[in-house]
Design an enzyme around this catalytic site. Structure first.
Site, mmCIF file in Angstrom:
data_model
loop_
_atom_site.group_PDB
_atom_site.id
_atom_site.type_symbol
_atom_site.label_atom_id
_atom_site.label_comp_id
_atom_site.label_asym_id
_atom_site.label_seq_id
_atom_site.Cartn_x
_atom_site.Cartn_y
_atom_site.Cartn_z
ATOM 1 N N GLY A 12 0.842 -1.204 0.000
ATOM 2 C CA GLY A 12 0.000 0.000 0.000
ATOM 3 C C GLY A 12 0.872 1.246 0.000
ATOM 4 N NE ARG A 73 -2.367 -4.164 -0.616
ATOM 5 C CZ ARG A 73 -1.814 -3.576 0.440
ATOM 6 N NH1 ARG A 73 -0.674 -4.032 0.912
ATOM 7 N NH2 ARG A 73 -2.393 -2.528 0.992
ATOM 8 C CG ASP A 104 4.037 -7.081 7.166
ATOM 9 O OD1 ASP A 104 3.544 -6.438 6.209
ATOM 10 O OD2 ASP A 104 3.348 -7.668 8.012
ATOM 11 C CB THR A 127 3.408 0.217 6.871
ATOM 12 O OG1 THR A 127 2.043 0.043 7.273
ATOM 13 C CG2 THR A 127 4.286 -0.116 8.059
ATOM 14 C CG ASP A 129 -1.144 -0.695 8.822
ATOM 15 O OD1 ASP A 129 -1.867 0.295 8.634
ATOM 16 O OD2 ASP A 129 -1.329 -1.800 8.270
ATOM 17 C CG ASP A 131 2.368 -3.536 10.875
ATOM 18 O OD1 ASP A 131 3.191 -3.011 10.115
ATOM 19 O OD2 ASP A 131 1.425 -4.237 10.463
ATOM 20 N NE ARG A 173 -4.286 -6.099 5.338
ATOM 21 C CZ ARG A 173 -3.611 -5.688 4.289
ATOM 22 N NH1 ARG A 173 -2.316 -5.618 4.335
ATOM 23 N NH2 ARG A 173 -4.240 -5.352 3.185
#
Ligand code: F6P
Length: 349
Positions: A12, A73, A104, A127, A129, A131, A173
Site C-alpha cells: 500500500g 501487492r 512486512d 507503512t 500501520d 507495525d 490491518r
C-alpha cells in the site's frame, strides 16, 4: 562503468515514499551510481518495467503523496517461475543492488531474495500501520495519525450538535497504532484495537455513563482489524469479502457499521458510523514524515555505498541505524500495554 541501483515501492502506498526516493536517488547519483526506478513494486522486476531516475525526475516530489514509481501487492514468490524470472531480470539488466521500500510483505520478499540468492537488498520501512519491528516508527504513520485526528475533531462537533454517538473506523490491518494514537490525540471516549479486548457491552457502558453525566454525545474509535465482541466467547473480525491478496491478506472494513448498530440497539442512543479508509493514506506527508523519510532514504544510500546488504534503515530513539531485514519482518510490533492503559484512563471521560 557506474554500478546500477534499482529502487522500488511495494504494498500500500503512503505519504513520504517520494521523499525516500528523492533522498536515495540524490545521494547515490552524486556518488556516481546509476539509478533506475522499478515500476509497481516487485511487478516491475518481473515485467522489466523501469524508468531512469536522475536529478530531474526527483525534482518537486518531496511534498507529494503516493509514489512516482507506482506500487502493487505483487508477490513474486507466489507466481509460477516468478523468483527465477526476477533473479534473471536483475542479472540481465545488470542491477547490482535494490532498495525496497515497503512494509512486512515487501520487505519479507527482499529478505527471502537475500537469503536464497544473496542478492544485494536494502530495506526502508514504510507503512501507515507502524507495525514493523526493529524500528520505533515507520514513515507515513505520523501523517495517517494526523489525518485521523483531524477527522475525529470534525466528528466531535457534529456528534455534539446532534447528541449522537459516532463510531469512526480507522486503518491498521493487524495493529491498532493509528487508532490508539489518533484516539488519544482526538479524545475518543472508547477505543477498540486488535491487541486488547473491549466488548460491545463495555463500549455501551462508557456511552451510558457519559449520558448519565450529561454528555449526550460520544466518539468511539475502532480499528478496522479490531474484533467485534458481542458477548463472551463470541467475537469476529469484519471483512469485506473472503478474498485474500497475494500475501494472504483479507480486505478489512465495516466493523464500525456493525458496532454502531449494536450500540444503538443496546443503548437506544442515536448512533452513526464513518469509515475513514484510504483518506488516511492519501495526500501530502507531514513535516515529520518528510524528515523521517528523507533520513531513511539517505541511510539507504549510505548502506548501498557501504555494501551493508540484507539490512533495513531503522529509527531507534533519535538515531537512524541499520537492522537485519529478518528482524524487521520477524515479529509484528504491537501496541504496548502502556498506551492501552493511558487510553483507558479517558474512557467515559
Ligand atoms: O497496510 C496499509 C493498509 O492501509 C492497511 O491499514 C489496510 O488494511 C490496507 O493497507 C488496505 O489495503 P488496500 O489499499 O489494498 O485496500
Amino acid at each position: 562503468m557506474a554500478k546500477k541501483v534499482a529502487i522500488l515501492t511495494g504494498g500500500g502506498d503512503c505519504p513520504g515514499l517520494n521523499a525516500v526516493i528523492r533522498a536515495a536517488t540524490l545521494k547515490l547519483t552524486r556518488a556516481g551510481y546509476e539509478m533506475v526506478g522499478v515500476r509497481r513494486g516487485w511487478r516491475g522486476l518481473l515485467d522489466n518495467d523501469y524508468i531512469p531516475l536522475d536529478l530531474t525526475h526527483i525534482s518537486g516530489i518531496l511534498h507529494r503523496g503516493g509514489t512516482i514509481l507506482g506500487t502493487s501487492r505483487t508477490n513474486p514468490m507466489k507466481e509460477e517461475g516468478g523468483v527465477d524470472l526476477l533473479v534473471d531480470n536483475l542479472r540481465q539488466n545488470e542491477i547490482w543492488a535494490t532498495i525496497a521500500i515497503g512494509g512486512d510483505d515487501t520487505l519479507g520478499v527482499a529478505n527471502q531474495l537475500r537469503g536464497k540468492f544473496a542478492l544485494n537488498m536494502v530495506g526502508v520501512p514504510k507503512t501507515i500501520d507502524n507495525d514493523l519491528s526493529g524500528t520505533d516508527y515507520t514513515f507515513g504513520f505520523d501523517t495517517a495519525v494526523q489525518i485521523a485526528t483531524e477527522n475525529i475533531d470534525r466528528l466531535h462537533s457534529t456528534a455534539e450538535s446532534h447528541d449522537r454517538v459516532i463510531v469512526v473506523e480507522i486503518m491498521g490491518r493487524h495493529t491498532g497504532w493509528i487508532t490508539i494514537m489518533a484516539g488519544i490525540a482526538g479524545g475518543a471516549d472508547a477505543i477498540l484495537i486488535p491487541e486488547f479486548d473491549m466488548s460491545v457491552e463495555e463500549v455501551c457502558e462508557v456511552v451510558r455513563k457519559r449520558h448519565d453525566r450529561g454528555k449526550d454525545f460520544s466518539i468511539i474509535a475502532v480499528s478496522e482489524g479490531a474484533k467485534l465482541i458481542t458477548k463472551e466467547g463470541e467475537d469476529k473480525m469484519v471483512t469485506q469479502s473472503d478474498e485474500v491478496d497475494a500475501f494472504g491478506n483479507v480486505k478489512l472494513g465495516g466493523v464500525a457499521n456493525l458496532l454502531a448498530k449494536e450500540i444503538e440497539r443496546r443503548t437506544g442512543f442515536e448512533t452513526r458510523s464513518t469509515i475513514l479508509g484510504h483518506i488516511q493514506r492519501g495526500g501530502t506527508p507531514t513535516a515529520h514524515d518528510r524528515v523521517l523519510a528523507t533520513r531513511y532514504g539517505a541511510k539507504a544510500a549510505d548502506m548501498v555505498q557501504n555494501e551493508e546488504f540484507g539490512l533495513m534503515a531503522a529509527l531507534q530513539g533519535d538515531e537512524i541505524v541499520a537492522v537485519p531485514l529478518e528482524v524487521a519482518v520477524g515479529e509484528r510490533k504491537l501496541v504496548r500495554q502502556e498506551f492501552w492503559d493511558l487510553a483507558q484512563t479517558f474512557f467515559a471521560g
